[in-house]
Structure formats: structure tokens, C-alpha cells
Design an enzyme around this catalytic site. Structure first.
Site, PDB file in Angstrom:
ATOM      1  N   ASP A 264       1.093  -1.504   0.074  1.00 44.14           N
ATOM      2  CA  ASP A 264       0.323  -0.089  -0.105  1.00 44.14           C
ATOM      3  C   ASP A 264       0.930   1.047   0.209  1.00 44.14           C
ATOM      4  OD1 ASP A 264      -3.128   1.890  -0.096  1.00 44.14           O
ATOM      5  OD2 ASP A 264      -2.683   1.427   2.067  1.00 44.14           O
ATOM      6  N   ASP A 281       2.751   2.425   8.168  1.00 43.33           N
ATOM      7  CA  ASP A 281       2.152   1.596   8.032  1.00 43.33           C
ATOM      8  C   ASP A 281       2.776   0.422   7.232  1.00 43.33           C
ATOM      9  OD1 ASP A 281      -0.995   0.552   7.394  1.00 43.33           O
ATOM     10  OD2 ASP A 281      -1.124   2.241   6.377  1.00 43.33           O
TER      11      ASP A 281
END
Length: 516
Positions: A264, A281
Site C-alpha cells: 500500500d 503503515d
């Protein structure tokens, strides 16, 4: 006598009054009964008949008598110890959340960290995302920290399963309850952050994990969190050039050393702090064994190039970036030289590379056993109908661009003139030089001549004829014209043998004469 008469008169009056009362009650009952219509009477009579049919006579033995019930009553356990407790002990108030993530269970974990002295204060929210919120906290031991609290009740992130199904670390399942699933998701990010910290990639360092609450270091100066890369407002070309090649190098480090793909990666998951790009993340990151590893990696390359293409920097194409990340021949020693060669390739372009949609959707085999038509690809490559950039599996599997053997050096260095050739014949000549007849055979086959002519020349030079029953072996990667020529030569050879063939009866006679 007078008293007796009085008593008799009172009794007679009571009897008269009781009789009158009974008559009045009967009259009232008759009046009430008269008020019921015929339909209601039919319904009541039907119910009475049903009750008569349902009643079981005690004389038939189908229903125990009252004495039997009283006799065995002490043997019947009427307590509630065998009754299952009601599991619905919670209501909507227990599932209520604050900021979409702070439910009662998460708050208890945070309060426990405060009671244990791990944290001294928890401030407001730094960032809110689709899967978690990040809060600022102060620790007496670690200083400024960031607390990442994952959402358990309200989960707008619906595509979590595609990152979890197929992950080797979650092969035993994650459970059906939301808390259990999100706890495994948080543990996955905690382990990924440990790998990233060991590899030296700039990222927050994980400190503690408790349920769905993750403690990590805060990126920024003092209590000010670092901005996202998309919020950096600068026109400095040198700065963006440095940031882009930092991301390119760390992408390869993440893939080769950490054995991970971010999954991502975009300008929203990259922070800028003191001239460095900080990665965050890592909950979606997957290993190489995941079935969609290459799809996630190509998406990361596309997102990175799409963002930096809007900045004053020369970028690579998606395929060039993908091949640099996955090339197994690039090592720690020659990585800097390969990066310099890539920068020369990017700087040599006048226009930015076009987005290749076919590259994003094509299937890339990760192993040679997944390649369906290896011989056909090698033949088309020799005929010039395919280029080395069309064979995407060659770079991933470590094969040379001509598919003759493993690649010995990086393709970027061989193109620039550094290192040895990738040819299998060059590697073979260094260790064990081939014989003269093998060299002639290889030269003839590469120049396009038929295999039959090369075999005939070798037989003439050696002076040895093949046995009559032995056929010429079909060479690999043979074209249609070469096959026709070989068949014609084989037929001509058989016709010549038929002219000098000895009849079968002559062979038998000669054999018998030899035995005598």
C-alpha cells in the site's frame, strides 16, 4: 321459647335470603349467557371438545398419578445449574466507540498502560485512517511515542482479507471475531516493523503491542509529527531527486533483505523528516510466498512513479523499477553502481516514460516450472520476434536474456560494459573449453544452417558412419524449414542404403555357412 322462635325465624330468613341470592346469580348468569352470540358459542364449544381430546385418562396408565409425582418429586432436580446462561449480556452501549476506534476494550488496555507507568499522558489524535487512529503519548522511558489503535467495531477497511489469505504467517487462521482478527492484523504489522528496523529502512521502531494497541516511536521533532510526503511544498529539484532515489533503493532493500512487499505504498504512507523519506503503515505488507506479491509490487511501483512524475525529477518506467527491485544478480557490492546506471538511463530520456497498462496486468511466473512455453520463447528470442524486455520471468528467475543459462552479472552492468558476459558459452569456456566439433556444431546452429549438414560434416571428418538402425536425433528449437531439410536428407540416405541392401535369404545362407 321466645329465643327459640327468634332463632328459627332468623334461620328461615337466611334460607329465604340465600335462596333469593342464588336465584339472582342464576338470573345474572343467564343474562350474560344470553349476550353471547352464536359464533362465540360455537368457538367455546370447539375449545371444550379440543380439551376433552387432549386430556388423558389416569385410568389408562398414560399419565402418572399424583401419588407417583409426590413419590418421585425429590428425585427431580429443578435447579438452574443445567440451564445455559444467556450469552447476550452486552448491548449497543458496550460496542459504542469514540473516534471510530476507542471502544471499552481498547480503553481498558490504554488505562492499564497508564497504571503500569509505561505511559504518563495520552494526548489527542495525530492521524485518522481507514483502519486505525494514531494518538500522541508521552513515556518516561521512551519520550514521545505514537499509539496506533486499530478499529474493531467500526471497520471501513473492507479489503483486509486479500492481504491475509495466502500469508504463510496466518496459515492457521485468524478467527471469526473482529477483535481476534484485528489483533492478528496488529501483530503482523508489529513483526513487519521489526524486520524493517533490522534492515535499516527509516521507519517507526515498534516498542510494545497489547491487543489492538501498538506503541511505536514518534516521527518528528519533539511533539510535532512529521508531515506526509504529499504535503511537502517544495520546488527544489535536487531535493525531489534525492527523495525519489531514496524510495527506489529502499524498495529493493525491503524486497531483498526484509523479504516483504509493502502492498500500500503511496505518498500517503511516506513521511518527510530532515531530508529523509520515512516509511509507515506496514500492516498490509506480505511476504514473497503470497500469491499476489508481484501484483502488489507493481502497484507500489506505479504509485511511486505516478507521484514523482508530478515533481521536477526524472523517473524510471514501472518495468525498469520492477526489474531493479527483483533482479537477484544485484548484490550489496554492486547496488550503488546499478543505481548510478539507472540514473543515467533516466536522465537520458527527454520525455517521461509512458504508463504501460499491459505490464500491470500481465502474469509474471515466479519460478521456471510455472513457465508454460520455455522452448518456444527461446526460439522466438533467437529469431528476433521477442526482445529481452518481453520475457519478464527471466529477470525474476535469474536467467540470462538469451535463456541459455543463469545470469552471472547484473544486466545493468553488462549493458554498460562492466562485468562479464551473461552468455552460457562464455562461462563454459572459462571453466571447460568445448571441443572443436562441438564449437563447429554450435556455430552452424546459431548461423541458421541445418543440423543435418553439421552432423554430416562431423561424420566426414571423423570417418565414422552411423549404424543403420540409429536415427538422427531431433534438435531442440527446430524451425519448419530445418525440419523439412532434415527429413529430405534422411529419406535420401535411406534410398542409398536400399541400393546396397543384402536380401534376407542371402543373409540367412551366409549365417549358416559361417556356423558350419
Amino acid at each position: 321459647q321466645t329465643m327459640q322462635a327468634t332463632v328459627e325465624s332468623e334461620q328461615a330468613g337466611c334460607a329465604t335470603s340465600s335462596g333469593s341470592d342464588e336465584q339472582d346469580c342464576q338470573d345474572d348468569y343467564d343474562d350474560d349467557f344470553d349476550d353471547i352470540d352464536d359464533a362465540e358459542l360455537a368457538r367455546i364449544s370447539g375449545l371444550a371438545d379440543s380439551l376433552d381430546r387432549l386430556c388423558v385418562s389416569t385410568a389408562s396408565g398414560q399419565q402418572p398419578q399424583a401419588k407417583l409425582l409426590d413419590q418421585h418429586q425429590r428425585l427431580v432436580d429443578l435447579s438452574d445449574r443445567f440451564v445455559k446462561p444467556d450469552r447476550r449480556t452486552r448491548d449497543k452501549a458496550d460496542r459504542a466507540t469514540t473516534d471510530n476506534c476507542l471502544d471499552q476494550r481498547s480503553l481498558r488496555v490504554m488505562f492499564k498502560l497508564l497504571q503500569q507507568g509505561v505511559l504518563t499522558n495520552i494526548e489527542g489524535c495525530i492521524s485518522a485512517g481507514k483502519e486505525a487512529n494514531v494518538y500522541y503519548a508521552i513515556s518516561p522511558e521512551y519520550g514521545h511515542l505514537a499509539i496506533k489503535v486499530y478499529m474493531t467495531s467500526v471497520m471501513p477497511f473492507k479489503n483486509r482479507d486479500k492481504y491475509m489469505i495466502g500469508d504463510r504467517r496466518l496459515r492457521h487462521g485468524v478467527g471469526k471475531r473482529s477483535w481476534k482478527k484485528v489483533s492478528k492484523w496488529a501483530e503482523k504489522e508489529f513483526r513487519n516493523l521489526l524486520r524493517v528496523a533490522q534492515a535499516g529502512i527509516p521507519a517507526p521502531k515498534p516498542i510494545k503491542l497489547k491487543g489492538v494497541v501498538l506503541l511505536m516511536t514518534l516521527i518528528g521533532e519533539d511533539a510535532d509529527a512529521a508531515p506526509k510526503l504529499k504535503d511537502v511544498d517544495s520546488d527544489d529539484a535536487e531535493l525531489w531527486h534525492s527523495l525519489y532515489w531514496q524510495v527506489v533503493g529502499n524498495l529493493r532493500t525491503l524486497y531483498q533483505q526484509c523479504r516483504l512487499v509493502h502492498g500500500d505504498l503511496s505518498e500517503y504512507n511516506l513521511l518527510y523528516n530532515a531530508g529523509q523519506v520515512i516509511w509507515i503503515d506496514f500492516s498490509q505488507s506480505v511476504e514473497h510466498e503470497h500469491p499476489q506479491t508481484f501484483a502488489f509490487l507493481r502497484a507500489d511501483c506505479r504509485n511511486v512513479n505516478a507521484f514523482f512524475s508530478r515533481k521536477p525529477v526524472r523517473i524510471l518506467s514501472d518495468q525498469e523499477l520492477f526489474e531493479f527491485i527483483t533482479d537477484p544478480t544485484i548484490t550489496v557490492e554492486n547496488c550503488e553502481r546499478c543505481l548510478a546506471a539507472l540514473q543515467d538511463v533516466a536522465n537520458g530520456r527527454e520525455q517521461p516514460p509512458d504508463v504501460d497498462g499491459a505490464f500491470q496486468g500481465v502474469h509474471i511466473p515466479r519460478r521456471l516450472e510455472e513457465v508454460l512455453h520455455y522452448e518456444r520463447n527461446a526460439l522466438l528470442l533467437r529469431q528476433g520476434k521477442l526482445t529481452q524486455h518481453d520475457l519478464l520471468f527471466a529477470t525474476v528467475s535469474g536467467m540470462s536474456h538469451d535463456l541459455k543459462g543463469p545470469k552471472r552479472t547484473a544486466g545493468l552492468l553488462s549493458d554498460s560494459g562492466d562485468g562479464d558476459a551473461n552468455d552460457e558459452s562464455v562461462v563454459r569456456s572459462e571453466n571447460n573449453p568445448p571441443a572443436d566439433d562441438e564449437a563447429e556444431h554450435a556455430t552452424a546452429s546459431e548461423s541458421g544452417s541445418s543440423v543435418t549438414s553439421s552432423a554430416d560434416e562431423a561424420e566426414e571428418d571423423d570417418g565414422v558412419n552411423r549404424p543403420s538402425g540409429q536415427q538422427q536425433k531431433r534438435p531442440p528449437n527446430e524451425t519448419t524449414e530445418e525440419r523439412k531439410a532434415r527429413k529430405q536428407a534422411l529419406k535420401a540416405e535411406r534410398r542409398e542404403k536400399q541400393k546396397t541392401k543384402v536380401p534376407k535369404h542371402e543373409k540367412k545362407r551366409q549365417t549358416k555357412a559361417k556356423k558350419k
